[in-house]
Design a protein around this motif. Structure first.
Motif, mmCIF file in Angstrom:
data_model
loop_
_atom_site.group_PDB
_atom_site.id
_atom_site.type_symbol
_atom_site.label_atom_id
_atom_site.label_comp_id
_atom_site.label_asym_id
_atom_site.label_seq_id
_atom_site.Cartn_x
_atom_site.Cartn_y
_atom_site.Cartn_z
ATOM 1 N N TYR A 268 -93.378 -65.148 -4.470
ATOM 2 C CA TYR A 268 -92.476 -66.263 -4.754
ATOM 3 C C TYR A 268 -92.134 -66.367 -6.240
ATOM 4 C CZ TYR A 268 -93.829 -67.811 -0.067
ATOM 5 O OH TYR A 268 -94.047 -67.880 1.280
ATOM 6 N N ASP A 269 -92.730 -65.532 -7.058
ATOM 7 C CA ASP A 269 -92.490 -65.597 -8.488
ATOM 8 C C ASP A 269 -91.232 -64.812 -8.855
ATOM 9 O OD1 ASP A 269 -93.927 -66.286 -11.249
ATOM 10 O OD2 ASP A 269 -93.063 -64.286 -11.410
ATOM 11 N N GLU A 270 -90.326 -65.427 -9.607
ATOM 12 C CA GLU A 270 -89.049 -64.792 -9.934
ATOM 13 C C GLU A 270 -89.232 -63.549 -10.798
ATOM 14 O OE1 GLU A 270 -86.284 -67.479 -11.606
ATOM 15 O OE2 GLU A 270 -86.163 -68.781 -9.831
ATOM 16 N N ARG B 189 -91.049 -61.744 2.163
ATOM 17 C CA ARG B 189 -92.371 -62.352 2.078
ATOM 18 C C ARG B 189 -93.236 -61.948 3.258
ATOM 19 N NH1 ARG B 189 -89.122 -67.669 0.255
ATOM 20 N NH2 ARG B 189 -88.838 -67.053 -1.920
ATOM 21 N N VAL C 279 -85.603 -58.909 -1.741
ATOM 22 C CA VAL C 279 -86.871 -59.330 -2.340
ATOM 23 C C VAL C 279 -86.961 -60.851 -2.499
ATOM 24 C CG1 VAL C 279 -87.148 -57.154 -3.572
ATOM 25 C CG2 VAL C 279 -86.014 -59.079 -4.709
ATOM 26 N N ARG C 280 -85.839 -61.560 -2.346
ATOM 27 C CA ARG C 280 -85.875 -63.021 -2.457
ATOM 28 C C ARG C 280 -85.773 -63.700 -1.094
ATOM 29 N NH1 ARG C 280 -85.381 -63.491 -7.942
ATOM 30 N NH2 ARG C 280 -84.245 -61.791 -8.946
ATOM 31 N N SER C 281 -85.861 -62.938 -0.038
ATOM 32 C CA SER C 281 -85.704 -63.487 1.306
ATOM 33 C C SER C 281 -87.070 -63.754 1.945
ATOM 34 C CB SER C 281 -84.905 -62.514 2.190
ATOM 35 O OG SER C 281 -85.650 -61.322 2.389
ATOM 36 N N ASP C 282 -87.049 -64.568 3.011
ATOM 37 C CA ASP C 282 -88.270 -64.812 3.780
ATOM 38 C C ASP C 282 -88.747 -63.536 4.459
ATOM 39 O OD1 ASP C 282 -88.220 -67.473 3.054
ATOM 40 O OD2 ASP C 282 -87.051 -68.082 4.819
ATOM 41 N N ASP D 232 -81.889 -57.002 -4.316
ATOM 42 C CA ASP D 232 -82.201 -58.309 -4.883
ATOM 43 C C ASP D 232 -82.252 -59.377 -3.797
ATOM 44 O OD1 ASP D 232 -82.419 -59.865 -7.552
ATOM 45 O OD2 ASP D 232 -80.909 -60.982 -6.424
ATOM 46 N N ARG D 233 -81.304 -59.311 -2.874
ATOM 47 C CA ARG D 233 -81.283 -60.286 -1.780
ATOM 48 C C ARG D 233 -82.520 -60.109 -0.894
ATOM 49 N NH1 ARG D 233 -75.803 -60.880 1.492
ATOM 50 N NH2 ARG D 233 -75.216 -61.573 -0.617
ATOM 51 N N GLN E 24 -90.324 -60.803 -8.565
ATOM 52 C CA GLN E 24 -89.186 -60.387 -7.735
ATOM 53 C C GLN E 24 -88.218 -59.522 -8.535
ATOM 54 O OE1 GLN E 24 -87.728 -64.195 -6.440
ATOM 55 N NE2 GLN E 24 -89.108 -64.317 -4.684
ATOM 56 N N ASP E 25 -87.942 -59.918 -9.775
ATOM 57 C CA ASP E 25 -87.047 -59.130 -10.623
ATOM 58 C C ASP E 25 -87.624 -57.733 -10.866
ATOM 59 O OD1 ASP E 25 -85.349 -61.263 -10.801
ATOM 60 O OD2 ASP E 25 -86.105 -61.961 -12.739
#
Length: 415
Positions: free
Chosen positions: A65-67, A134, A128-131, A125-126, A70-71
């Protein structure tokens, strides 16, 4: 003539010898406990974090959950895919016939290749930021924990494997998800992407001394979760054996606090080294997050150890025979007597005599309550340690007033 009952020196010699033996034994046990304490804390952390799947997932889950993490992951995965696709070569291959007939289209190749790069970066990018990522993160880390255990135990297989002196993580599943996402976005050529096996791994760490690590793990694993409790037992034995127990309690508190400080300093030195090693990599900005998240139990344990040491040091100094300590205890007793005078006769004053005769056991029970509060859960916590100390102090004050109230109860005079 009155005889003086003075025992001969020979009768006091065994007692003096026994006292010296107890002092030497207490000192040796104290030194052994002090030497094993940092090892016990680190071993308990390693056993709890690495060998326990649930604890490991609870430790690494916040990273998803850490930006900054994720980056870093998005940059790493995007770079690996772009390196293997070579968008310009792919565009030239697809439009080879058109470019031969209309060479002017050659100028569009970099533009289309840039668009493909942007599309890959957007899809990754989409993802790694999706549910969905996770869920993949938890699945991958579950397998990674099992793979690490396999490496430590000398077994092979799993997404975490040993290649030479490197421990690597298999990211094939993530790459497959990215390829599927590219196809869904209309980039059908992504289905034909074939990334070499050696490029489907991320190097986690260099492990040239892995054989020694396996040997150490084989010997320490059976006792890793119990060593810290053995250390606690050694400190208790040292206090029981000591001739001057308040002084030993103070020494124990000071030593425990010093161990906490040393552990904190060591963690900060390791943090600096870890961050320096990731300089110039995609994980540079996420290095502090990785370190703080993975080792937060050790940081909490170090802070709790310092607080616990200070509490024990204060208790030992309060109970010692120094003049100021005796005067302080007298002041506390006087204050308890004053508070007790405000309590009307009743159950509290009636039971005060019993509490006074069993005060030692009541206070021991309070320390057991403090230890229970301290050890709730699987990790040490600074706030819980402080609150446990406050609760124990309040309970001890209540007992002191209770005893003083019992002294006010009149003793019946026989006829």
């Amino acid at each position: 003539m009155t005889d003086t009952a003075t025992p001969p020196p020979a009768e006091t010699a065994p007692a003096q010898h026994s006292g010296r033996v107890r002092s030497i034994a207490a000192t040796l046990v104290f030194i052994l406990a002090l030497a094993l304490m940092p090892i016990g804390i680190v071993a308990y952390w390693g056993h709890r974090t690495v060998t326990n799947t649930e604890a490991y997932l609870a430790t690494v889950e916040p990273l998803a959950y850490d930006e900054e993490v994720q980056d870093a992951l998005a940059t790493t995965i995007t770079t690996k895919i772009q390196e293997q696709i070579d968008p310009e070569a792919l565009v030239e291959q697809i439009f080879a016939g058109l470019i031969e007939r209309a060479p002017a289209l050659q100028g569009l190749v970099p533009v289309i290749a840039g668009a493909i790069d942007s599309l890959i970066a957007e899809v990754v990018d989409r993802l790694v930021r999706s549910d969905q990522f996770r869920e993949l993160w938890n699945i991958a880390n579950t397998a990674a924990q099992e793979g690490l255990m396999a490496i430590l135990e000398g077994r092979e297989g799993g997404p975490v494997a040993l290649q030479g002196d490197q421990v690597v993580l298999d990211i094939t599943a993530v790459i497959d998800q990215v390829k599927a996402g590219l196809v869904e976005r209309g980039f059908g050529a992504a289905a034909n992407i074939n990334i070499p096996v050696q490029d489907q791994y991320i190097v986690l760490l260099e492990a040239p001394q892995l054989a020694q690590v396996r040997t150490i793990y084989a010997f320490t694993s059976p006792i890793a979760s119990y060593l810290v409790w053995f250390v606690v037992a050694l400190f208790v034995v040292a206090i029981v054996l000591a001739r001057r127990r308040p002084r030993m309690v103070a020494w124990t508190g000071g030593a425990v606090a010093v161990v906490g400080v040393v552990l904190t300093v060591g963690l900060n030195i390791g943090k600096t080294t870890f961050i320096n090693q990731l300089q110039g990599t995609p994980f540079e900005k996420a290095s502090e997050v990785f370190w703080a998240t993975l080792l937060r139990f050790l940081y909490d344990a170090a802070a709790s150890t310092i607080a616990l040491g200070i509490i024990l040091l204060v208790i030992g100094l309060y109970l010692c025979n120094a003049r100021w300590a005796v005067e302080l205890r007298a002041s506390v007793n006087n204050l308890a007597d004053k508070v007790a005078t405000t309590i009307p006769p009743g159950p509290i004053t009636n039971s005060g005599a019993w509490v006074a005769s069993n005060a030692r056991y009541v206070r021991a029970a309070i320390f057991v309550v403090f230890a229970a509060i301290l050890l709730i859960g699987n990790n040490l916590d600074l706030a819980r340690t402080i609150w446990g100390g406050v609760i124990a102090l309040i309970l001890l004050a209540i007992v002191q007033v209770w005893v003083a109230a019992g002294r006010r109860q009149p003793v019946p005079v026989a006829a």
